[in-house]
Each structure stands twice: as structure tokens, then as C-alpha cells.
Scaffold this active site. Structure first.
Site, PDB file in Angstrom:
ATOM      1  N   GLY A  12      -1.030 -44.343 -26.103  1.00 42.77           N
ATOM      2  CA  GLY A  12      -0.932 -45.580 -25.311  1.00 42.77           C
ATOM      3  C   GLY A  12      -1.532 -46.766 -26.032  1.00 42.77           C
ATOM      4  N   THR A 134      -8.802 -42.784 -12.788  1.00 42.23           N
ATOM      5  CA  THR A 134      -8.606 -44.020 -12.024  1.00 42.23           C
ATOM      6  C   THR A 134      -9.207 -43.938 -10.622  1.00 42.23           C
ATOM      7  OG1 THR A 134      -6.864 -45.225 -10.835  1.00 42.23           O
ATOM      8  CG2 THR A 134      -6.298 -43.045 -11.558  1.00 42.23           C
ATOM      9  N   GLU A 136      -7.611 -44.567  -8.141  1.00 38.17           N
ATOM     10  CA  GLU A 136      -6.530 -44.065  -7.277  1.00 38.17           C
ATOM     11  C   GLU A 136      -6.746 -42.597  -6.880  1.00 38.17           C
ATOM     12  OE1 GLU A 136      -3.480 -45.365  -5.880  1.00 38.17           O
ATOM     13  OE2 GLU A 136      -4.570 -47.220  -6.169  1.00 38.17           O
ATOM     14  N   TYR A 158       1.242 -41.136  -8.305  1.00 42.37           N
ATOM     15  CA  TYR A 158       0.397 -41.454  -9.458  1.00 42.37           C
ATOM     16  C   TYR A 158      -1.030 -40.938  -9.227  1.00 42.37           C
ATOM     17  CZ  TYR A 158      -2.500 -44.535 -12.443  1.00 42.37           C
ATOM     18  OH  TYR A 158      -3.431 -45.043 -13.335  1.00 42.37           O
ATOM     19  N   LYS A 162      -3.055 -38.081 -11.428  1.00 40.46           N
ATOM     20  CA  LYS A 162      -4.342 -38.401 -12.076  1.00 40.46           C
ATOM     21  C   LYS A 162      -5.455 -37.477 -11.531  1.00 40.46           C
ATOM     22  CE  LYS A 162      -3.576 -41.959 -14.918  1.00 40.46           C
ATOM     23  NZ  LYS A 162      -3.887 -41.983 -16.347  1.00 40.46           N
TER      24      LYS A 162
END
Ligand code: NAP
Ligand code: G4F
Length: 339
Positions: A12, A134, A136, A158, A162
Site C-alpha cells: 500500500g 482500525t 472500525e 470492512y 479488519k
């Protein structure tokens, strides 16, 4: 192949965080290797300035073609590069989009992390591994603010992927003694943020409306709240985690909540326009579910690693809007203007 002893591999590298992390590691005299996807366009805006620098590219910065789905290539790159530190940042990172493309999101955010953990488990030399977790994962959070001990209750595909990857990181650390850190990062922004994340979308629209290039800004839920920090500070936190003598998980956050509405008001105030005239609700940007009040308690990383966020919310909004204005005025993309 490598000049300095510290060798980092970044998945990334072309993303917001990957680009800032590369700059940080190059400053610290690392040799940096990055994995890039094959695209039809060779121009990689966020790292183009590094690629064009002959004193860096091909000497201390190397790019390798690879995809998270391509296990053999990932294994070969890791075997060739022999990184001392691996920062795993790649994957589909848009929460709203994860409802539309759940399978590929879960492949990239979940299964690819497992593949990389398996590859580093089989290496003969030790590799320190950073996983981009994250806020999240806390989703419908059971407490406010959240800490490393808060239960994981994700509310999106998502977030689920994660969570899976974060827990695998913990399992591989505890079961095999691998050096794996989960950085539980809250939202962090910059002029390099992807254009379909809300802060960049607002900053860009405020600037374009101010320069008569656009006439409105369509948004989803503006009452949503987030804990927004600066990307440059957050990549520093990633590096700090891998320098400590033991691997652990850390929440990285400012501890401050602001709404999307606050961001809109601050951005339009900078260009001296009444936001109510331009901002409209478009249900296409509403999500099936939203997480609860995601705001992080970063006491652990402040105490153990000495990290702290810099700057204020208003300064962040100003930096993003002013960079958009400067980009329009000089007809360049914001990424090219960045220091
Ligand atoms: P980003 O700007 O969306 O960058 C994602 C990167 O992943 C890009 O370099 C992208 O390459 C690459 N990528 C995507 N799918 C890939 C694939 N199949 N194979 C190889 N590379 C692939 O994300 P970011 O904001 O820098 O965030 C970095 C990581 O931290 C992500 O994992 C994100 O989920 C996580 N995270 C971000 C935040 C935040 O607020 N920014 C907070 C917590 C966690 P292309 O350039 O080719 O698209
Ligand atoms: O900018 P966002 O898309 O960020 P979100 O969903 O919080 O995710 C980002 O931060 C996470 C860390 O907590 C990362 F893990 C993740 O990879 C990503 O970097 O949306 C922020 C809020 C949401 O509540 C969304 O519903 O803004 C709201 N929003 C309102 N209108 C909008 C829009 N979001 C987007 N992207 N576009 C809109 O038009």
C-alpha cells in the site's frame, strides 16, 4: 541490493499512509521497498516525487509489482527483499464501499493479512510486522472512549474483515512468538486523502465552489462524528510500534470528536462562503449502518511510546482546504504540491 541495515517493505505504498511512511523511513535512512499494483497509468501521484528523485529511486527506494491476491509473488518479494520491518497497509479501505463489494474487501483486508502472516512465519530471519487495524473494529462500541481492551463489535464488512485480521495478528503473536503489532488507528486525514473520503471531498468542493468550478456538494449523513487526526502523525506511531522491544496493540487517536457538519462549517468558513447554500443531502451517500461514537483513548501509546498527536482540528481543515486552493490556482494536483 541494500545500502542500510534497516529494510522496510510497505504494502500500500501508493496510498495516503504508505506515501508519508515512505518519506519518514527514507529520512531515517531505511532502504524502502514498496509493493505496487499493475495499473494502466504509471503515474503514481502520491509517491511520484520520490520516484523522480534519482538520489533515492533505485538506490534506497524500490518498487515491486504485486497484488494482495497473488500469494506466490508476495512470498517471492519477501524472500528477495528480506525486510526487517513489514508495514501492511494495502487493501480496499472505504467503509461505505465495503457494503457494495464485501467479498473483495474481506479478501484484501482479511485473508491477505493471513497470507502475509503465514509468509513471515516461514521466514528464517525475524520480521517485525505492522498491521493497519482500525477503530472500525469497535463499531457499535460498548464504551466511550475506546481502549485496546474494548470489545470488537464491527458494523460493516470492512470492520468485520479488519477484526478478523486484528485477531489473527494477536493469535500469531501469542502462538508463534511473532513480532506483530496492531495499530488501531482512528481516522487520519491529509491533503493526500483519497477523494471519496468525506474530509477530502469537503475540502476539495469548498475550494472548487470558491473558484466557481462547482456549484454544490452532495453528502450523506452530516451528523456523523469521527475522531480525526493528521496522517503524518499516525505513520510516526506505526514506526514507533515496531521500534519497541515487545510487540503489542495500540489505539492511535486524538480523543476529540467532531461531526461532518463541523468539518463542512470550518471548510466553508475558510473560503468565506455560506455552506448551507451549497451543501445538499444525497441519500446515495448514506450507509446501511454507522458505527457508534468512535473516539479513542490513546493513553497507552502516549505513555509507553511517547507518541502524541500534533495540531488542532481547525488547522487540519485549513491545511486541506488551502492545499486544494493552491492546487487549483497552480493547475497542479494537490499531491504534486506537497512538501
Ligand atoms: P488508501 O489511501 O486507500 O491506500 C490503500 C493502498 O492499498 C493503496 O496503495 C492501494 O493501491 C493498495 N491496494 C489496494 N488493494 C490492493 C491490492 N489488491 N493489492 C495491492 N495493493 C492494494 O488507504 P490509507 O488511508 O493509506 O490507509 C492505509 C491502511 O490503513 C488501510 O489498510 C486502511 O484500511 C487502514 N486504515 C486507514 C485509516 C485512515 O483513516 N486512513 C484508519 C484506520 C485504518 P492503489 O494505489 O493501486 O489503489
Ligand atoms: O471519510 P469516511 O468515508 O471515513 P470512515 O468511514 O470513517 O472510514 C475511514 O476511517 C476508518 C477509521 O475509523 C478507516 F478504517 C477507513 O479505512 C477509512 O479510512 O466517512 C466518515 C463519515 C461517515 O460517517 C460517513 O457516513 O462521513 C460520513 N459521510 C457523510 N457524507 C460521508 C459522506 N462519507 C463519505 N465517504 N462520503 C460522503 O459523501
Amino acid at each position: 541490493m541494500t545500502a542500510s541495515k534497516k529494510v522496510a517493505l510497505i504494502t500500500g505504498i501508493t496510498g495516503q499512509d504508505g506515501s508519508y511512511l515512505s518519506e519518514l523511513l527514507l529520512e531515517k535512512d531505511y532502504t524502502v521497498h514498496g509493493i505496487v499494483r499493475r495499473t494502466s497509468n504509471l503515474f503514481r501521484s502520491r509517491i511520484e516525487h520520490l520516484r523522480r528523485d534519482e538520489s533515492i529511486y533505485g538506490r534506497r527506494l524500490f518498487l515491486h509489482y504485486g497484488d494482495l491476491a497473488d500469494n506466490a509473488t508476495l512470498g517471492r518479494i519477501i524472500a528477495d527483499v528480506q525486510p526487517t520491518e513489514l508495514y501492511h497497509l494495502a487493501g480496499q479501505s472505504h467503509v461505505g464501499l465495503s457494503f457494495e463489494i464485501p467479498e473483495s474487501t474481506c479478501e484484501e483486508a482479511g485473508m491477505a493479512t493471513l497470507r502475509l502472516l503465514e509468509i513471515i512465519r516461514s521466514q528464517t530471519q525475524p520480521v517485525r510486522f505492522y498491521h493497519a487495524s482500525t477503530s472500525e473494529i469497535f463499531g457499535n462500541a460498548s464504551e466511550v472512549p475506546q481502549t485496546e481492551a474494548t470489545p470488537m463489535r464491527p458494523t460493516s464488512p470492512y470492520g468485520c474483515a479488519k477484526t478478523f485480521a486484528t485477531q489473527l495478528g494477536q493469535v500469531y503473536r501469542e502462538s508463534y512468538g511473532l513480532f506483530v503489532c496492531n495499530g488501531i488507528l482512528y481516522n487520519h486525514e491529509s491533503p493526500r486523502r483519497g477523494e471519496n473520503f468525506v474530509t477530502r471531498k469537503i475540502a476539495r468542493a469548498a475550494a472548487r465552489i470558491a473558484r466557481n468550478l462547482e456549484t454544490e456538494l452532495l453528502l450523506g449523513n452530516i451528523e456523523s462524528q469521527r475522531d480525526w487526526g493528521r496522517a503524518q502523525d499516525y505513520v510516526h506511531a506505526m514506526w514507533l510500534m515496531l521500534q519497541y522491544h515487545t510487540a503489542d496493540d495500540y489505539v492511535v487517536a486524538t480523543g476529540e470528536l467532531h461531526s461532518v457538519r463541523d468539518f463542512v462549517e470550518a471548510a466553508f468558513a475558510i473560503v468565506e462562503l455560506p455552506w448551507q447554500k451549497y451543501v445538499k443531502h444525497d441519500p446515495a451517500f448514506d450507509r446501511p449502518t454507522e458505527p457508534g461514537r468512535l473516539v479513542g483513548c490513546s493513553d497507552k501509546i502516549r505513555k509507553i511510546l511517547g507518541w502524541k498527536p500534533r495540531g488542532t482540528f481547525s488547522e487540519l481543515v485549513r491545511e486541506m482546504v488551502e492545499m486544494e486552493l493552491a492546487a487549483i490556482d497552480s493547475r497542479e494536483t494537490p499531491h504534486e504540491l506537497l512538501p
